[in-house]
Design a protein around this motif. Structure first.
Motif, mmCIF file in Angstrom:
data_model
loop_
_atom_site.group_PDB
_atom_site.id
_atom_site.type_symbol
_atom_site.label_atom_id
_atom_site.label_comp_id
_atom_site.label_asym_id
_atom_site.label_seq_id
_atom_site.Cartn_x
_atom_site.Cartn_y
_atom_site.Cartn_z
ATOM 1 N N GLU A 109 49.423 38.650 152.220
ATOM 2 C CA GLU A 109 50.276 39.104 153.318
ATOM 3 C C GLU A 109 51.301 40.099 152.823
ATOM 4 N N THR A 110 51.481 41.147 153.628
ATOM 5 C CA THR A 110 52.546 42.108 153.414
ATOM 6 C C THR A 110 53.476 42.000 154.617
ATOM 7 N N MET A 111 54.519 42.799 154.643
ATOM 8 C CA MET A 111 55.438 42.775 155.775
ATOM 9 C C MET A 111 54.715 43.195 157.056
ATOM 10 N N ALA A 112 53.803 44.138 156.952
ATOM 11 C CA ALA A 112 53.156 44.712 158.123
ATOM 12 C C ALA A 112 51.906 43.961 158.575
ATOM 13 N N SER A 113 51.112 43.427 157.656
ATOM 14 C CA SER A 113 49.862 42.793 158.069
ATOM 15 C C SER A 113 49.365 41.835 157.006
ATOM 16 N N SER A 114 48.187 41.276 157.278
ATOM 17 C CA SER A 114 47.586 40.358 156.314
ATOM 18 C C SER A 114 46.145 40.786 156.049
ATOM 19 N N TYR A 115 45.652 40.417 154.880
ATOM 20 C CA TYR A 115 44.315 40.791 154.437
ATOM 21 C C TYR A 115 43.644 39.548 153.871
ATOM 22 N N THR A 116 42.329 39.485 153.999
ATOM 23 C CA THR A 116 41.591 38.341 153.496
ATOM 24 C C THR A 116 40.390 38.800 152.688
ATOM 25 N N ILE A 117 40.224 38.183 151.544
ATOM 26 C CA ILE A 117 39.012 38.360 150.752
ATOM 27 C C ILE A 117 38.225 37.065 150.946
ATOM 28 N N PRO A 118 37.131 37.107 151.702
ATOM 29 C CA PRO A 118 36.423 35.879 152.052
ATOM 30 C C PRO A 118 35.432 35.425 150.984
ATOM 31 N N ALA A 119 35.160 34.132 150.970
ATOM 32 C CA ALA A 119 34.013 33.552 150.278
ATOM 33 C C ALA A 119 33.917 33.852 148.783
ATOM 34 N N LEU A 120 34.906 33.376 148.036
ATOM 35 C CA LEU A 120 34.857 33.464 146.582
ATOM 36 C C LEU A 120 34.695 32.067 146.005
#
Length: 164
Positions: free
Chosen positions: A130-141
């Motif tokens: 998560e950053t201030m502006a948005s969130s990111y996901t790296i799936p399935a590790l």
């Protein structure tokens, strides 16, 4: 700052395809059950004729989308890759619309690993950033890779670990 940033090379687990297919099947089954109930109600209450035609159209589109949901996981797996260094988290994914995102480490506020029932079944985790502006996901590790990646991002971004 580097003028040329190499393309990301790290891949997701091969089990990601299985998880995405099972997830798609569950979503499609729920959708078809709802459609079946609507068809039954249309028959039972003799709704206006145009409602039946709309339901037939929705059913046809749903069948096409369901067929596509078996192809999409393979295309996503083939295109999903990520990379982490001291400056950036890079994400590259997308079969039709390819996205290549660079997230500066200085902007990252939190990082976490998560997994639901399907991911747990295959021993996989997702890494959420998560950053201030948005969130990111790296799936399935795989668990080890996800924990190592989470710790590496936290170290580079100087994020304090919070147990959940």
């Amino acid at each position: 700052m580097n003028s040329h940033i190499p393309s990301p090379q790290n891949r997701l687990s091969k089990d990601a395809v299985k998880v995405w297919i099972i997830s798609g099947v569950i979503e499609n089954v729920i959708g078809f059950i709802i459609l079946a109930v609507l068809f039954y109600l249309d028959h039972l209450f003799s709704w206006k004729e145009w409602i039946g035609w709309i339901l037939i159209g929705v059913a046809g589109i749903s069948v096409l989308l369901a067929a596509g949901s078996f192809i999409k996981p393979f295309l996503l797996y083939k295109t999903w890759c990520y990379e982490v260094d001291e400056e950036f988290l890079q994400l590259k994914y997308g079969a039709l619309n390819e996205k290549h995102q660079l997230i500066p480490m200085t902007k990252i506020q939190s990082v976490a690993t998560t997994h639901g029932p399907l991911l747990r079944r295959y021993g996989l985790y997702s890494v959420s950033v998560e950053t201030m502006a948005s969130s990111y996901t790296i799936p399935a590790l795989p668990k080890e890779a996800a924990v190592e990646l989470r710790n590496q991002i936290a170290q580079f971004a100087k994020v304090k670990e919070v147990e959940s």
